[in-house]
Scaffold this active site. Structure first.
Site, short mmCIF file in Angstrom:
data_model
loop_
_atom_site.label_atom_id
_atom_site.label_comp_id
_atom_site.label_asym_id
_atom_site.label_seq_id
_atom_site.Cartn_x
_atom_site.Cartn_y
_atom_site.Cartn_z
N SER A 178 0.84 -1.19 0.00
CA SER A 178 0.00 0.00 0.00
C SER A 178 0.89 1.26 0.00
O SER A 178 1.72 1.42 -0.89
CB SER A 178 -0.96 -0.05 1.19
OG SER A 178 -1.98 0.90 1.08
N ASP A 216 -10.08 -4.61 -4.53
CA ASP A 216 -9.49 -3.70 -3.55
C ASP A 216 -10.39 -2.49 -3.34
O ASP A 216 -10.58 -1.69 -4.25
CB ASP A 216 -8.10 -3.25 -4.02
CG ASP A 216 -7.30 -2.57 -2.92
OD1 ASP A 216 -7.91 -1.91 -2.06
OD2 ASP A 216 -6.06 -2.67 -2.95
N HIS A 249 -7.93 -5.44 -0.16
CA HIS A 249 -6.68 -4.73 0.17
C HIS A 249 -5.93 -5.57 1.20
O HIS A 249 -5.99 -5.32 2.41
CB HIS A 249 -7.01 -3.34 0.72
CG HIS A 249 -5.84 -2.41 0.72
ND1 HIS A 249 -5.20 -2.02 -0.44
CD2 HIS A 249 -5.20 -1.78 1.73
CE1 HIS A 249 -4.22 -1.19 -0.14
NE2 HIS A 249 -4.20 -1.04 1.17
#
Length: 235
Positions: free
Chosen positions: A127, A181, A212
């Site tokens: 991320s 996601d 995610h």
């Protein structure tokens, strides 16, 4: 805060967690966590990678500094830089991203001082941590073993286009994203993959039926990729 104090804060070495061999490490993976997490987030993945002990790989998991994050209502949390928005065209925290790059470079420098050759160092992240790993790795002036970005995107891509380092133009890149996601849309990962491949980077793209997060199939792919790039960098 004075500019001198800000600079001192930027130059302070980040706190880290480490998983590694008792003997001298022959390779290092510096793995950055996502927004609001810390270095412990990915530490449990190391045994799941089942990497050979003889590879003598040291995993370094740094903790991001605490800072207010605009997209989360100004709440203070661990973050590599401020996030102002995730929509296309949202302003980006250039100064914060560059500060994160300086901090990450200092960790690379420490691994070199500890005896790990720069071409045996992998930058990895999830991320926001993956975004910083990509940004730093593509601009780093010496050849790295590899760059890994999980569920992420490339920040300040125009800056990177103008300042990318030739030494890492052929560095292997692993980039993966979940098709469901809800935090960083799948399209951001696809755009990053296209951006890299259109500029000749050997980017290995993986997509998974997940949100995610990471999944077992992805961990297995990461393990195979790490073994390959570190084996290739030893020749």
């Amino acid at each position: 805060m004075s500019e001198v104090n800000k600079l001192c804060m930027a130059e302070k070495l980040l706190e880290t967690l480490e998983v590694g061999p008792d003997a001298q490490a022959r390779a290092a993976v510096i793995w950055l966590h996502g927004l609001g997490a810390d270095g412990r987030d990915f530490q449990p993945i190391v045994p799941e990678l089942s990497l050979p002990q003889e590879a003598r790989i040291r995993f370094v998991f740094p903790h991001a500094p605490y800072r207010p994050v605009t997209i989360n209502g100004g709440m203070t949390m661990r973050a590599w830089y401020d996030l102002l928005g995730l929509e296309a065209g949202s302003p980006q925290d250039t100064a914060g991203i560059q500060d994160g790059e300086r901090r990450l470079r200092k960790l690379i420098d420490r691994e070199i001082r500890r005896g790990v050759a720069v071409e045996r160092i992998v930058l990895a992240g999830f991320s926001q941590g993956g975004a910083l790993a990509l940004y730093t790795g593509l601009r780093y002036p010496q050849r790295l073993a590899g760059i890994m970005g999980l569920s992420t995107y490339l920040p300040l891509h125009q800056t990177v286009a103008d300042s990318r380092a030739e030494d890492n133009a052929k560095t292997p890149i692993f980039i993966a994203h979940g098709r469901q996601d809800p935090v960083l849309p799948f399209e951001l990962g696809e755009y990053t993959r296209r951006w890299l491949q259109e500029r000749g980077y050997p980017a290995e793209w993986r997509e998974y039926a997940m949100g995610h997060q990471v999944c077992l199939e992805e961990i297995q792919a990461i393990a195979a990729w790490l073994q390959r790039v570190l084996r290739e960098s030893s020749h």
